[in-house]
Write an enzyme that holds these catalytic residues in place. Structure first.
Site, PDB file in Angstrom:
ATOM      1  N   LYS A 115       0.824  -1.212   0.000  1.00  0.00           N
ATOM      2  CA  LYS A 115       0.000   0.000   0.000  1.00  0.00           C
ATOM      3  C   LYS A 115       0.856   1.259   0.000  1.00  0.00           C
ATOM      4  O   LYS A 115       0.444   2.274  -0.567  1.00  0.00           O
ATOM      5  CB  LYS A 115      -1.019  -0.021   1.152  1.00  0.00           C
ATOM      6  CG  LYS A 115      -2.088  -1.082   0.941  1.00  0.00           C
ATOM      7  CD  LYS A 115      -3.400  -0.826   1.648  1.00  0.00           C
ATOM      8  CE  LYS A 115      -4.424  -1.885   1.205  1.00  0.00           C
ATOM      9  NZ  LYS A 115      -5.689  -1.838   1.919  1.00  0.00           N
ATOM     10  N   LYS A 197      -3.820 -10.198  -6.134  1.00  0.00           N
ATOM     11  CA  LYS A 197      -5.153 -10.504  -5.610  1.00  0.00           C
ATOM     12  C   LYS A 197      -6.180  -9.488  -6.108  1.00  0.00           C
ATOM     13  O   LYS A 197      -5.836  -8.335  -6.383  1.00  0.00           O
ATOM     14  CB  LYS A 197      -5.132 -10.559  -4.076  1.00  0.00           C
ATOM     15  CG  LYS A 197      -5.335  -9.232  -3.385  1.00  0.00           C
ATOM     16  CD  LYS A 197      -5.661  -9.420  -1.905  1.00  0.00           C
ATOM     17  CE  LYS A 197      -5.910  -8.055  -1.274  1.00  0.00           C
ATOM     18  NZ  LYS A 197      -7.293  -7.772  -0.967  1.00  0.00           N
ATOM     19  N   LYS A 200     -10.727  -4.321  -4.074  1.00  0.00           N
ATOM     20  CA  LYS A 200     -11.732  -3.312  -4.420  1.00  0.00           C
ATOM     21  C   LYS A 200     -11.111  -1.941  -4.623  1.00  0.00           C
ATOM     22  O   LYS A 200     -11.749  -1.049  -5.173  1.00  0.00           O
ATOM     23  CB  LYS A 200     -12.857  -3.279  -3.370  1.00  0.00           C
ATOM     24  CG  LYS A 200     -12.448  -2.993  -1.931  1.00  0.00           C
ATOM     25  CD  LYS A 200     -13.689  -2.910  -1.055  1.00  0.00           C
ATOM     26  CE  LYS A 200     -13.621  -3.723   0.222  1.00  0.00           C
ATOM     27  NZ  LYS A 200     -12.603  -3.320   1.197  1.00  0.00           N
TER      28      LYS A 200
HETATM   29  P1  ATP Z   1      -8.517  -2.886   0.242  1.00  0.00           P
HETATM   30  O1  ATP Z   1      -7.880  -3.004  -1.108  1.00  0.00           O
HETATM   31  O2  ATP Z   1      -9.130  -1.554   0.516  1.00  0.00           O
HETATM   32  O3  ATP Z   1      -7.630  -3.381   1.350  1.00  0.00           O
HETATM   33  P2  ATP Z   1      -9.803  -5.455   0.174  1.00  0.00           P
HETATM   34  O4  ATP Z   1     -10.523  -5.884  -1.073  1.00  0.00           O
HETATM   35  O5  ATP Z   1      -8.470  -6.059   0.476  1.00  0.00           O
HETATM   36  O6  ATP Z   1      -9.770  -3.865   0.154  1.00  0.00           O
HETATM   37  P3  ATP Z   1     -10.583  -5.681   2.957  1.00  0.00           P
HETATM   38  O7  ATP Z   1     -11.705  -4.910   3.540  1.00  0.00           O
HETATM   39  O8  ATP Z   1      -9.176  -5.266   3.255  1.00  0.00           O
HETATM   40  O9  ATP Z   1     -10.813  -5.741   1.376  1.00  0.00           O
HETATM   41  O10 ATP Z   1     -10.740  -7.196   3.364  1.00  0.00           O
HETATM   42  C1  ATP Z   1     -11.977  -7.791   3.775  1.00  0.00           C
HETATM   43  C2  ATP Z   1     -11.869  -9.302   3.754  1.00  0.00           C
HETATM   44  O11 ATP Z   1     -11.822  -9.778   2.403  1.00  0.00           O
HETATM   45  C3  ATP Z   1     -10.613  -9.842   4.429  1.00  0.00           C
HETATM   46  O12 ATP Z   1     -10.967 -10.996   5.164  1.00  0.00           O
HETATM   47  C4  ATP Z   1      -9.718 -10.217   3.292  1.00  0.00           C
HETATM   48  O13 ATP Z   1      -8.833 -11.260   3.641  1.00  0.00           O
HETATM   49  C5  ATP Z   1     -10.724 -10.677   2.258  1.00  0.00           C
HETATM   50  N1  ATP Z   1     -10.223 -10.536   0.901  1.00  0.00           N
HETATM   51  C6  ATP Z   1      -9.808  -9.370   0.327  1.00  0.00           C
HETATM   52  N2  ATP Z   1      -9.422  -9.596  -0.937  1.00  0.00           N
HETATM   53  C7  ATP Z   1      -9.583 -10.938  -1.180  1.00  0.00           C
HETATM   54  C8  ATP Z   1      -9.354 -11.789  -2.332  1.00  0.00           C
HETATM   55  N3  ATP Z   1      -8.895 -11.297  -3.463  1.00  0.00           N
HETATM   56  N4  ATP Z   1      -9.656 -13.114  -2.217  1.00  0.00           N
HETATM   57  C9  ATP Z   1     -10.146 -13.604  -1.066  1.00  0.00           C
HETATM   58  N5  ATP Z   1     -10.387 -12.863   0.049  1.00  0.00           N
HETATM   59  C10 ATP Z   1     -10.104 -11.549   0.003  1.00  0.00           C
HETATM   60 MG    MG Z   2      -7.369  -5.339   2.209  1.00  0.00          MG
END
Ligand code: ATP
Ligand code: MG
Length: 335
Positions: A115, A197, A200
């Site tokens: 990040k 990965k 969002k």
């Molecule tokens: P950001 O990029 O803002 O960190 P994010 O998509 O990583 O957003 P988070 O809110 O950080 O979302 O994570 C919420 C949950 O979703 C966590 O349990 C994380 O492990 C899971 N998660 C995030 N991305 C993935 C992915 N690509 N595959 C499976 N699980 C995921």
């Molecule tokens: Mg995240």
């Protein structure tokens, strides 16, 4: 018996509309745990401040996420659902734990490295200390299990280390939590750069499927998904794009990987991508429809998160007071 149920805690940031990765790796599994465990789920808005948010978006996304979690099947009669900033003990315990976390440990966190590379102009102290706030989230509720995607494994290890260190000095204050990472869907990859990965906060909207994308958008994004120059729908080393699509299709249809390979033997990538898109659109349809109904009822949503926070404050307050007392902080006198 009620008292013997283990505690589950998990959180999700309101940094955008959740993706298919969030859904398959986390949100989809949360309602499944409600019968067996005492579940506590939070929209972790304080975490989202580690990256700049537009205030109106943040407000909208936070409320939308409460509605989406309910639409995924979280039942507020069975689970606690609240907004993190409504429970001050999260920030308070994070401060205490900051003083028991080493600079070196936090410097090794890959999410911090990723990040900060992505936002070189805003490498703030909150981004650096993010895993400590996450440890506080979990430890406040004496969580036994934390259902997260594979990307959170390193942060979970840190939470366990910090809890163990604190307990080692002051006696048993925190329960040591275990990560609960699903076998399937723990790591859904980007549709555009399948070695990364799905996230969002990706800049390229074709890289992710959002839970609220309509069927046409979902189909279009899957048709554009990056694959490889072969034409074989098989799961194999070096075929990151296809491996990801097979894995997604397998989870949403309940078919095994060999069954999927068999179904698409001799067929081209075009047919396969369309099938994946259709299956995902169908799987997400009920969530999208329930969400639309829930969002119309703002009073109901407010009631859920207000009552959730009241209960969460009671539990979190007890753990926080215990930690303060052990440290030698003078507790305020009750009037
Ligand atoms: P950001 O990029 O803002 O960190 P994010 O998509 O990583 O957003 P988070 O809110 O950080 O979302 O994570 C919420 C949950 O979703 C966590 O349990 C994380 O492990 C899971 N998660 C995030 N991305 C993935 C992915 N690509 N595959 C499976 N699980 C995921
Ligand atoms: Mg995240």
């Amino acid at each position: 018996m009620e008292n013997e149920k283990k505690n589950v805690f998990s959180g999700i940031q309101p940094t955008g509309i959740p993706t298919l990765g969030n859904y398959l790796g986390a949100m989809r599994n949360w309602p499944l745990l409600q019968e067996e465990y005492h579940c506590i789920y939070s929209v972790v808005d304080l975490h989202s401040l580690t990256v700049r948010q537009e205030p109106a978006n943040l407000r909208r996304q936070t409320l939308s996420l409460v509605a989406l979690l309910l639409a995924c099947g979280i039942n507020p009669e069975k689970s606690l659902l609240f907004i993190q900033s409504h429970v001050p003990a999260h920030a308070e315990l994070a401060w205490l734990l900051n003083c028991y976390t080493q600079f070196g440990e936090l410097s090794r966190m890959t999410q911090f490295k990723d990040k900060s590379a992505k936002h070189p102009d805003n490498i703030n102290a909150g981004l650096f200390c993010y895993p400590v706030l996450m440890a506080a989230d979990i430890l406040l509720y004496q969580a036994d299990l934390v259902p997260v995607g594979a990307d959170q494994k390193q942060h979970m290890e840190l939470a366990r280390d910090v809890a163990g260190r604190f307990n080692g000095i002051y006696g048993d204050v925190f329960r040591i939590p275990e990560p609960y990472i699903p076998k399937d869907g723990a790591r859904v990859m980007s549709l555009q750069e399948p070695a990364k990965k799905m996230s969002k906060s990706d800049e390229n909207p074709n890289a992710y499927i959002l839970l609220l994308d309509d069927a046409d958008t979902i189909l279009r994004k899957f048709r554009r998904a990056v694959t490889d120059s072969e034409a074989e729908v098989v799961c194999r080393e070096g075929k990151d794009g296809i491996n990801n699509l097979i894995s997604i299709y397998s989870i949403v249809t309940g078919k095994t990987v060999p069954e999927v390979e068999h179904e698409f033997a001799g067929k081209g990538y075009g047919d396969f991508k369309t099938a994946v898109g259709e299956a995902v659109a169908e799987a997400l349809r009920p969530v999208r429809e329930t969400y639309a109904d829930l969002l119309k009822n703002k009073d109901y949503l407010a009631d859920v998160y207000t009552k959730g926070a009241e209960k969460a404050r009671a539990i979190a307050g007890r753990t926080y007071a215990k930690a303060c007392k052990k440290l030698g902080l003078v507790l305020p006198q009750r009037p």
